[in-house]
Write a protein that holds these residues in place. Structure first.
Motif, PDB file in Angstrom:
ATOM      1  N   LEU A 275      61.272  27.977  54.561  1.00 26.65           N
ATOM      2  CA  LEU A 275      62.211  27.191  55.356  1.00 26.65           C
ATOM      3  C   LEU A 275      62.936  26.233  54.425  1.00 26.65           C
ATOM      4  O   LEU A 275      62.327  25.561  53.591  1.00 26.65           O
ATOM      5  CB  LEU A 275      61.476  26.434  56.456  1.00 26.65           C
ATOM      6  CG  LEU A 275      60.649  27.312  57.414  1.00 26.65           C
ATOM      7  CD1 LEU A 275      59.920  26.450  58.441  1.00 26.65           C
ATOM      8  CD2 LEU A 275      61.529  28.325  58.116  1.00 26.65           C
ATOM      9  N   GLU A 276      64.252  26.147  54.589  1.00 21.35           N
ATOM     10  CA  GLU A 276      65.080  25.400  53.658  1.00 21.35           C
ATOM     11  C   GLU A 276      65.326  23.981  54.150  1.00 21.35           C
ATOM     12  O   GLU A 276      65.833  23.757  55.255  1.00 21.35           O
ATOM     13  CB  GLU A 276      66.427  26.101  53.470  1.00 21.35           C
ATOM     14  CG  GLU A 276      66.331  27.511  52.908  1.00 21.35           C
ATOM     15  CD  GLU A 276      65.983  27.520  51.428  1.00 21.35           C
ATOM     16  OE1 GLU A 276      66.203  26.483  50.759  1.00 21.35           O
ATOM     17  OE2 GLU A 276      65.505  28.566  50.943  1.00 21.35           O
ATOM     18  N   GLY A 277      64.937  23.019  53.302  1.00 20.69           N
ATOM     19  CA  GLY A 277      65.315  21.642  53.523  1.00 20.69           C
ATOM     20  C   GLY A 277      66.363  21.239  52.505  1.00 20.69           C
ATOM     21  O   GLY A 277      66.867  22.059  51.741  1.00 20.69           O
ATOM     22  N   GLU A 278      66.723  19.983  52.502  1.00 23.07           N
ATOM     23  CA  GLU A 278      67.680  19.482  51.530  1.00 23.07           C
ATOM     24  C   GLU A 278      66.941  19.015  50.281  1.00 23.07           C
ATOM     25  O   GLU A 278      65.759  18.653  50.350  1.00 23.07           O
ATOM     26  CB  GLU A 278      68.479  18.319  52.142  1.00 23.07           C
ATOM     27  CG  GLU A 278      69.278  18.731  53.367  1.00 23.07           C
ATOM     28  CD  GLU A 278      69.951  17.539  54.027  1.00 23.07           C
ATOM     29  OE1 GLU A 278      70.346  16.607  53.295  1.00 23.07           O
ATOM     30  OE2 GLU A 278      70.070  17.535  55.272  1.00 23.07           O
ATOM     31  N   PRO A 279      67.598  19.022  49.140  1.00 22.75           N
ATOM     32  CA  PRO A 279      66.912  18.588  47.917  1.00 22.75           C
ATOM     33  C   PRO A 279      66.381  17.160  48.035  1.00 22.75           C
ATOM     34  O   PRO A 279      67.002  16.304  48.664  1.00 22.75           O
ATOM     35  CB  PRO A 279      68.010  18.678  46.850  1.00 22.75           C
ATOM     36  CG  PRO A 279      68.979  19.677  47.398  1.00 22.75           C
ATOM     37  CD  PRO A 279      68.963  19.477  48.889  1.00 22.75           C
ATOM     38  N   LEU A 280      65.213  16.952  47.442  1.00 18.71           N
ATOM     39  CA  LEU A 280      64.661  15.598  47.358  1.00 18.71           C
ATOM     40  C   LEU A 280      65.400  14.841  46.269  1.00 18.71           C
ATOM     41  O   LEU A 280      65.866  15.425  45.284  1.00 18.71           O
ATOM     42  CB  LEU A 280      63.170  15.654  47.032  1.00 18.71           C
ATOM     43  CG  LEU A 280      62.296  16.471  47.988  1.00 18.71           C
ATOM     44  CD1 LEU A 280      60.881  16.563  47.433  1.00 18.71           C
ATOM     45  CD2 LEU A 280      62.282  15.857  49.374  1.00 18.71           C
ATOM     46  N   ARG A 281      65.464  13.525  46.437  1.00 19.30           N
ATOM     47  CA  ARG A 281      66.107  12.731  45.385  1.00 19.30           C
ATOM     48  C   ARG A 281      65.299  12.815  44.100  1.00 19.30           C
ATOM     49  O   ARG A 281      65.829  12.955  43.014  1.00 19.30           O
ATOM     50  CB  ARG A 281      66.227  11.262  45.811  1.00 19.30           C
ATOM     51  CG  ARG A 281      67.207  11.031  46.946  1.00 19.30           C
ATOM     52  CD  ARG A 281      67.249   9.571  47.298  1.00 19.30           C
ATOM     53  NE  ARG A 281      65.909   9.061  47.600  1.00 19.30           N
ATOM     54  CZ  ARG A 281      65.625   7.762  47.638  1.00 19.30           C
ATOM     55  NH1 ARG A 281      66.542   6.874  47.366  1.00 19.30           N
ATOM     56  NH2 ARG A 281      64.405   7.369  47.949  1.00 19.30           N
ATOM     57  N   GLY A 282      63.967  12.706  44.237  1.00 18.35           N
ATOM     58  CA  GLY A 282      63.101  12.760  43.067  1.00 18.35           C
ATOM     59  C   GLY A 282      63.111  11.465  42.295  1.00 18.35           C
ATOM     60  O   GLY A 282      64.142  10.793  42.170  1.00 18.35           O
ATOM     61  N   VAL A 283      61.960  11.087  41.770  1.00 18.95           N
ATOM     62  CA  VAL A 283      61.851   9.854  41.003  1.00 18.95           C
ATOM     63  C   VAL A 283      62.787   9.883  39.801  1.00 18.95           C
ATOM     64  O   VAL A 283      63.385   8.877  39.433  1.00 18.95           O
ATOM     65  CB  VAL A 283      60.391   9.638  40.545  1.00 18.95           C
ATOM     66  CG1 VAL A 283      60.282   8.409  39.663  1.00 18.95           C
ATOM     67  CG2 VAL A 283      59.479   9.505  41.748  1.00 18.95           C
ATOM     68  N   SER A 284      62.952  11.064  39.183  1.00 19.00           N
ATOM     69  CA  SER A 284      63.774  11.155  37.985  1.00 19.00           C
ATOM     70  C   SER A 284      65.242  10.865  38.265  1.00 19.00           C
ATOM     71  O   SER A 284      66.003  10.562  37.352  1.00 19.00           O
ATOM     72  CB  SER A 284      63.625  12.542  37.364  1.00 19.00           C
ATOM     73  OG  SER A 284      63.992  13.543  38.294  1.00 19.00           O
ATOM     74  N   ALA A 285      65.660  10.965  39.532  1.00 21.03           N
ATOM     75  CA  ALA A 285      67.043  10.673  39.877  1.00 21.03           C
ATOM     76  C   ALA A 285      67.297   9.177  39.979  1.00 21.03           C
ATOM     77  O   ALA A 285      68.446   8.754  40.073  1.00 21.03           O
ATOM     78  CB  ALA A 285      67.404  11.345  41.206  1.00 21.03           C
ATOM     79  N   ARG A 286      66.219   8.400  39.949  1.00 20.33           N
ATOM     80  CA  ARG A 286      66.376   6.944  39.988  1.00 20.33           C
ATOM     81  C   ARG A 286      66.185   6.381  38.584  1.00 20.33           C
ATOM     82  O   ARG A 286      66.011   7.119  37.615  1.00 20.33           O
ATOM     83  CB  ARG A 286      65.363   6.355  40.974  1.00 20.33           C
ATOM     84  CG  ARG A 286      65.593   6.862  42.419  1.00 20.33           C
ATOM     85  CD  ARG A 286      64.680   6.144  43.405  1.00 20.33           C
ATOM     86  NE  ARG A 286      63.300   6.537  43.259  1.00 20.33           N
ATOM     87  CZ  ARG A 286      62.743   7.588  43.876  1.00 20.33           C
ATOM     88  NH1 ARG A 286      63.478   8.356  44.652  1.00 20.33           N
ATOM     89  NH2 ARG A 286      61.478   7.881  43.694  1.00 20.33           N
TER      90      ARG A 286
END
Length: 584
Positions: A275-286
């Motif tokens: 099942l497809e969700g939206e990408p997580l922001r992820g810690v690395s994106a902060r």
């Protein structure tokens, strides 16, 4: 670097309080988002509370749960919330987990393995899940399961990891406590993480519900099985931890044995939709480049663990059922002393009232011990003699009892007068009566129906007498102790219902009795097997006879906190009318 931040919302839910539970869940989502969590987990059936039992047979209850979930869904902007709730379709109801993200329902997971042993009755209520979906958040693959599903080595988490490629396995749980279970759980979860080469995050319920108490102890394990984070036992907590999915990928590359397991999983046709969700922001994106250090709460030792669970069970039973104060009959003995101490630790001294109810057989030492305990605990102490009504009973029954010796009848009359006193105080002032009997007494029927068994809750119901002494001794080692008088602990136990009475007049020594009871009640040993352990055959036969004959009493006892693998009540179900007898 693929690193995501998990928040495990270890919450104390109340069965049926859908509005209150939803409010707690939404508040935890807000706190998790404030700590930049990507995914927040909640316990099994968090919306309804666990176990909802026959509330699940009410269609309006199921509908109200769905409305509460819809309310929660609206609060999931910029975060994934995985929430336990009872789901329904046109065919059945299910123990389910909703995966919510950015205000929408990404999908559901429905529990596969429905426990129907011990205190569990899930086959009575739920249909079995048929699929083990994984959730793809922009390449971060998450498998969701519920409680029992992860206890099986070849259960849904394994299928999700092998056939679905899940790197993070999350489990929503409402796992009731018994002595030593937190350690069993940790060993099992570490094994699942290592066997599946995945991060395992386990979010457990905390709090008391009738006879059950949930200890929390939510945990996260790395793909090599070492513990990354652990929440405290018995406390509401938002446990936040950063996990690396790149570490999972690297370890899987170095473990070629998994390839065979993957092929087998595909061969057996496990249904693992994606099942497809939206990408997580992820810690690395902060801006954060280093993982945040997570809490690894220490486990308490054995006696502290049990004591804390008893305190939690009392507190939640009293408060969730609308009481503020409790009343305890104080005999000067060890059981009432420990009960009152637990109550004070759970509710505070202002909310506990002790009552001495002396008779002609009460010793001065016991009266002093009860008073000393009340002073040490800082509780109010009432003294109400049972002599006037006891004299009245003896006078009223004199002609009927003419020519009969004083026996257990007169002993039980005293106990029932005391029970009447306590229930009168409960009725007049709205205090909940805590009965003080322990598991050893309940097992062999060494208690009086409508007397010392009277009460709304029995904190020591699942506590053997030998453990009562151990807990009292441990409690006296704390900085505010000793609170339980030394004489209460060292003197021979006695009901003081006749001159010179001691428990050993009617029972074997508690060290012997409790050992036999554990084997017979919790392990279902036969008399022959128990004797083979070195116990006297006559004693074994006598104890088992007392246990078997006392089932009718136990059915009428107040509920109490379960702390052993097999407690009296819904955990051990034997017929009252029953002619089978175990014999050596």
């Amino acid at each position: 670097m693929r690193r995501i931040r998990l928040a495990l919302a270890q919450l104390n839910m109340t069965v049926g309080d859908l509005e209150g539970n939803a409010k707690k869940i939404k508040a935890a989502i807000v706190r998790a988002r404030a700590q930049h969590a990507d995914v927040v987990l909640f316990p099994e059936l968090a919306v309804s509370g666990y176990p909802p039992e026959d509330l699940l047979l009410k269609p309006d209850f199921i509908d109200a749960n769905r409305r509460a979930l819809d309310d929660i869904r609206k609060e999931t902007d910029d975060i994934v919330a995985i929430v336990g709730f009872p789901s329904a379709d046109d065919y059945d109801i299910y123990n389910a987990a909703a995966v919510l993200q950015n205000g929408r329902l990404v999908g559901e997971y429905r529990k596969h393995y429905l426990p129907n042993y011990s205190v569990f009755d899930e086959n009575r209520y739920f249909g079995e899940g048929q699929e083990s979906p994984v959730f793809d958040f922009g390449g971060d693959i998450v498998g969701v399961s519920i409680c029992e599903d992860i206890w099986y080595p070849s259960g849904p988490p394994q299928w999700q990891a092998l056939a679905g490629g899940a790197e993070l396995l999350v489990n929503l749980s409402a796992s009731p406590y018994y002595r030593g279970k937190p350690h069993e759980r940790a060993r099992m979860l570490a094994t699942r993480a290592a066997d599946n080469v995945a991060v395992v995050a386990y979010c457990n319920l905390v709090g008391g519900q009738d006879e059950l108490v949930f200890d929390g102890g939510s945990m996260v394990f790395a793909p090599d099985g070492h513990m990354l984070a652990r929440a405290p036992l018995g406390e509401e907590t938002l446990l936040v931890v950063d996990v690396s999915l790149d570490e999972v990928f690297r370890k899987r590359l170095h473990d070629p044995r998994r390839r065979k397991d993957v092929e087998l999983a595909k061969h057996f046709g496990r249904i693992v939709p994606r099942l497809e969700g939206e990408p997580l922001r992820g810690v690395s994106a902060r801006e954060e480049t280093e993982p945040r250090e997570a809490l690894v709460a220490p486990y308490p030792d054995d006696l502290e663990e049990v004591y804390r669970m008893l305190v939690l069970g009392i507190r939640d039973y009293v408060h969730k059922n609308g009481f503020e104060k409790v009343v305890v009959g104080l005999s000067g003995g060890i059981d009432s002393a420990l009960t009152a101490t637990l109550a004070v630790d759970a509710l505070g001294p202002d909310n506990v009232v002790g009552v001495r109810m002396p008779s002609r057989f009460s010793s001065e030492g016991s009266l002093r011990d009860a008073e000393e305990l009340a002073v040490n605990l800082g509780i109010r102490l009432l003294t109400i003699s049972i002599e006037p009504p006891f004299e009245g009973y003896l006078e009223a029954l004199k002609e009927v009892f003419a020519g009969r010796e004083f026996d257990v009848t007169e002993e039980n009359i005293q106990a029932r007068i005391r029970g009447n006193y306590l229930m009168a105080l409960s009725n007049k002032f709205g205090w909940l009566v805590l009965s003080t009997g322990n598991k050893s007494e309940s097992a062999v029927g060494y208690a009086t129906l409508y007397g010392d068994m009277a009460g709304g809750f029995a904190p020591l119901k699942d506590v053997y007498k030998t453990l009562v002494y151990a807990l009292a001794t441990w409690r006296n080692t704390l900085p505010d102790g000793p609170v339980i008088p030394h004489n209460t602990i060292v003197k021979p136990p006695s009901a003081e219902l006749r001159p010179g009475q001691q428990d050993t007049d009617s029972l074997p020594p508690y060290e012997v009795l409790d050992a036999i009871l554990r084997l017979y009640i919790e392990e279902d040993y036969s008399p022959t097997d128990i004797v083979a352990q070195g116990f006297d055959p006559t004693t074994v036969e006598r104890v088992i006879r007392m246990v078997d004959r006392s089932e009718y009493k136990r059915r009428q006892a107040a509920p109490g906190v379960k702390i052993t693998p097999r407690a009296f009540g819904k955990d051990r179900r034997l017929p009252i009318t029953n002619r089978y007898r175990s014999r050596a």
